[in-house]
Motif scaffolding. Sequence first.
Motif, PDB file in Angstrom:
ATOM      1  N   ALA A   1       0.831  -1.206   0.000  1.00  0.00           N
ATOM      2  CA  ALA A   1       0.000   0.000   0.000  1.00  0.00           C
ATOM      3  C   ALA A   1       0.865   1.255   0.000  1.00  0.00           C
ATOM      4  N   VAL A   2       1.926   1.251   0.808  1.00  0.00           N
ATOM      5  CA  VAL A   2       2.815   2.417   0.878  1.00  0.00           C
ATOM      6  C   VAL A   2       3.506   2.629  -0.463  1.00  0.00           C
ATOM      7  N   LYS A   3       3.984   1.566  -1.062  1.00  0.00           N
ATOM      8  CA  LYS A   3       4.662   1.682  -2.359  1.00  0.00           C
ATOM      9  C   LYS A   3       3.730   2.258  -3.410  1.00  0.00           C
ATOM     10  N   GLU A   4       2.491   1.759  -3.468  1.00  0.00           N
ATOM     11  CA  GLU A   4       1.546   2.260  -4.471  1.00  0.00           C
ATOM     12  C   GLU A   4       1.161   3.704  -4.193  1.00  0.00           C
TER      13      GLU A   4
ATOM     14  N   GLY B   1       3.614  10.539  -4.832  1.00  0.00           N
ATOM     15  CA  GLY B   1       4.921  11.101  -4.562  1.00  0.00           C
ATOM     16  C   GLY B   1       5.206  11.193  -3.071  1.00  0.00           C
ATOM     17  N   PRO B   2       6.376  11.723  -2.691  1.00  0.00           N
ATOM     18  CA  PRO B   2       6.782  11.787  -1.285  1.00  0.00           C
ATOM     19  C   PRO B   2       5.837  12.592  -0.401  1.00  0.00           C
ATOM     20  N   GLU B   3       5.069  13.502  -1.005  1.00  0.00           N
ATOM     21  CA  GLU B   3       4.163  14.317  -0.187  1.00  0.00           C
ATOM     22  C   GLU B   3       3.096  13.489   0.522  1.00  0.00           C
ATOM     23  N   ALA B   4       2.926  12.240   0.098  1.00  0.00           N
ATOM     24  CA  ALA B   4       1.965  11.358   0.766  1.00  0.00           C
ATOM     25  C   ALA B   4       2.463  10.893   2.124  1.00  0.00           C
ATOM     26  N   ALA B   5       3.763  11.025   2.374  1.00  0.00           N
ATOM     27  CA  ALA B   5       4.370  10.434   3.564  1.00  0.00           C
ATOM     28  C   ALA B   5       3.785  10.973   4.866  1.00  0.00           C
ATOM     29  N   GLU B   6       3.538  12.270   4.932  1.00  0.00           N
ATOM     30  CA  GLU B   6       3.052  12.861   6.177  1.00  0.00           C
ATOM     31  C   GLU B   6       1.685  12.310   6.550  1.00  0.00           C
ATOM     32  N   LEU B   7       0.813  12.148   5.546  1.00  0.00           N
ATOM     33  CA  LEU B   7      -0.504  11.586   5.819  1.00  0.00           C
ATOM     34  C   LEU B   7      -0.391  10.122   6.224  1.00  0.00           C
ATOM     35  N   ILE B   8       0.456   9.380   5.542  1.00  0.00           N
ATOM     36  CA  ILE B   8       0.649   7.967   5.868  1.00  0.00           C
ATOM     37  C   ILE B   8       1.137   7.818   7.305  1.00  0.00           C
ATOM     38  N   ALA B   9       2.046   8.691   7.700  1.00  0.00           N
ATOM     39  CA  ALA B   9       2.565   8.659   9.065  1.00  0.00           C
ATOM     40  C   ALA B   9       1.503   9.056  10.084  1.00  0.00           C
ATOM     41  N   ARG B  10       0.678  10.022   9.718  1.00  0.00           N
ATOM     42  CA  ARG B  10      -0.340  10.532  10.652  1.00  0.00           C
ATOM     43  C   ARG B  10      -1.508   9.583  10.821  1.00  0.00           C
ATOM     44  N   GLN B  11      -1.822   8.829   9.762  1.00  0.00           N
ATOM     45  CA  GLN B  11      -2.968   7.930   9.809  1.00  0.00           C
ATOM     46  C   GLN B  11      -2.499   6.491   9.563  1.00  0.00           C
ATOM     47  N   PRO B  12      -1.896   5.870  10.557  1.00  0.00           N
ATOM     48  CA  PRO B  12      -1.385   4.515  10.361  1.00  0.00           C
ATOM     49  C   PRO B  12      -2.486   3.525   9.999  1.00  0.00           C
ATOM     50  N   GLY B  13      -2.181   2.658   9.052  1.00  0.00           N
ATOM     51  CA  GLY B  13      -3.128   1.631   8.633  1.00  0.00           C
ATOM     52  C   GLY B  13      -4.057   2.065   7.529  1.00  0.00           C
ATOM     53  N   SER B  14      -4.699   3.226   7.713  1.00  0.00           N
ATOM     54  CA  SER B  14      -5.713   3.670   6.749  1.00  0.00           C
ATOM     55  C   SER B  14      -5.173   4.648   5.711  1.00  0.00           C
ATOM     56  N   GLY B  15      -4.200   5.481   6.094  1.00  0.00           N
ATOM     57  CA  GLY B  15      -3.715   6.518   5.174  1.00  0.00           C
ATOM     58  C   GLY B  15      -3.135   5.956   3.893  1.00  0.00           C
ATOM     59  N   ALA B  16      -2.232   4.983   4.007  1.00  0.00           N
ATOM     60  CA  ALA B  16      -1.601   4.402   2.822  1.00  0.00           C
ATOM     61  C   ALA B  16      -2.620   3.699   1.940  1.00  0.00           C
ATOM     62  N   LYS B  17      -3.542   2.974   2.562  1.00  0.00           N
ATOM     63  CA  LYS B  17      -4.549   2.245   1.791  1.00  0.00           C
ATOM     64  C   LYS B  17      -5.447   3.205   1.012  1.00  0.00           C
ATOM     65  N   PHE B  18      -5.807   4.307   1.654  1.00  0.00           N
ATOM     66  CA  PHE B  18      -6.673   5.286   0.990  1.00  0.00           C
ATOM     67  C   PHE B  18      -5.972   5.900  -0.219  1.00  0.00           C
ATOM     68  N   LEU B  19      -4.746   6.333  -0.038  1.00  0.00           N
ATOM     69  CA  LEU B  19      -4.019   6.979  -1.128  1.00  0.00           C
ATOM     70  C   LEU B  19      -3.653   5.991  -2.231  1.00  0.00           C
ATOM     71  N   ALA B  20      -3.430   4.746  -1.867  1.00  0.00           N
ATOM     72  CA  ALA B  20      -3.143   3.732  -2.878  1.00  0.00           C
ATOM     73  C   ALA B  20      -4.325   3.549  -3.811  1.00  0.00           C
ATOM     74  N   ARG B  21      -5.541   3.816  -3.314  1.00  0.00           N
ATOM     75  CA  ARG B  21      -6.751   3.612  -4.118  1.00  0.00           C
ATOM     76  C   ARG B  21      -7.237   4.894  -4.786  1.00  0.00           C
ATOM     77  N   THR B  22      -6.881   6.051  -4.233  1.00  0.00           N
ATOM     78  CA  THR B  22      -7.402   7.302  -4.800  1.00  0.00           C
ATOM     79  C   THR B  22      -6.345   8.145  -5.500  1.00  0.00           C
ATOM     80  N   GLY B  23      -5.070   7.959  -5.181  1.00  0.00           N
ATOM     81  CA  GLY B  23      -4.014   8.740  -5.810  1.00  0.00           C
ATOM     82  C   GLY B  23      -4.041  10.201  -5.395  1.00  0.00           C
TER      83      GLY B  23
END
Length: 222
Positions: free
Chosen positions: A63-66, A72-94
């Motif tokens: 999920a993090v890779k996708e 891009g790297p700007e997704a990192a802060e959200l992924i860090a702030r919302q563990p579990g759900s942030g990466a999955k959401f961005l992987a599906r919505t871009g």
Amino acid sequence: MKVATEVVEGLVARYGDAAARAIGKSGSAGVEVLRKGSSRSMLGGLERGGKEFAQEALAHPSAVKEALERCGPEAAELIARQPGSGAKFLARTGKEGLEAARGLSGESLEKIAGLRDRMEGTGKLAGFLKALSRFGDGAADFIWRNKGGIFVFSAAAAFVAEPEKFIKGALELGKAGASAAGAVFPLRSFLALAVLAGAIWLGFKVWLWRRSQQGAMLPSRP
């Protein structure tokens, strides 16, 4: 976890100064991420998101890779702030979901991520994401509570046109959806009636023709 100096030096030699900055922010978890392989986006993500991002990259690597590939790297802060759900959401919505995600809680992200395909199926994904961006958890809660009917095209169109009124209760989804659907009903009704009338008229003409043929075949009386 203590990281051997030679491991860090090897990563810096492989990836350059960016690896040094990434490890400085993300610590031993970042080292473990880099040992599994890296990219420019991952290095940027580790530098931006620090230890929390590195932990997510280890826990949810796909999920993090996708998410990084799409945002891009700007997704990192959200992924860090919302563990579990942030990466999955961005992987599906871009990128289109990145702005929307910034105003959502982890619980809302989890719910909305699972509804992404249904939102897209209405042809109104951009409208849903815009509503989420503007109204945050209020919009997410409304979409989740009404997931049984909001993804009908007419209801989706009504919601994305005036999301605030629905969220605040000024409009009811069922009535608005029915109203939107009703806008095309008169034309459909007219066409259906026209077809029915044509069929009846054709049937009547066939009946008259058969009657005339039967009359012609009867023997004349002396």
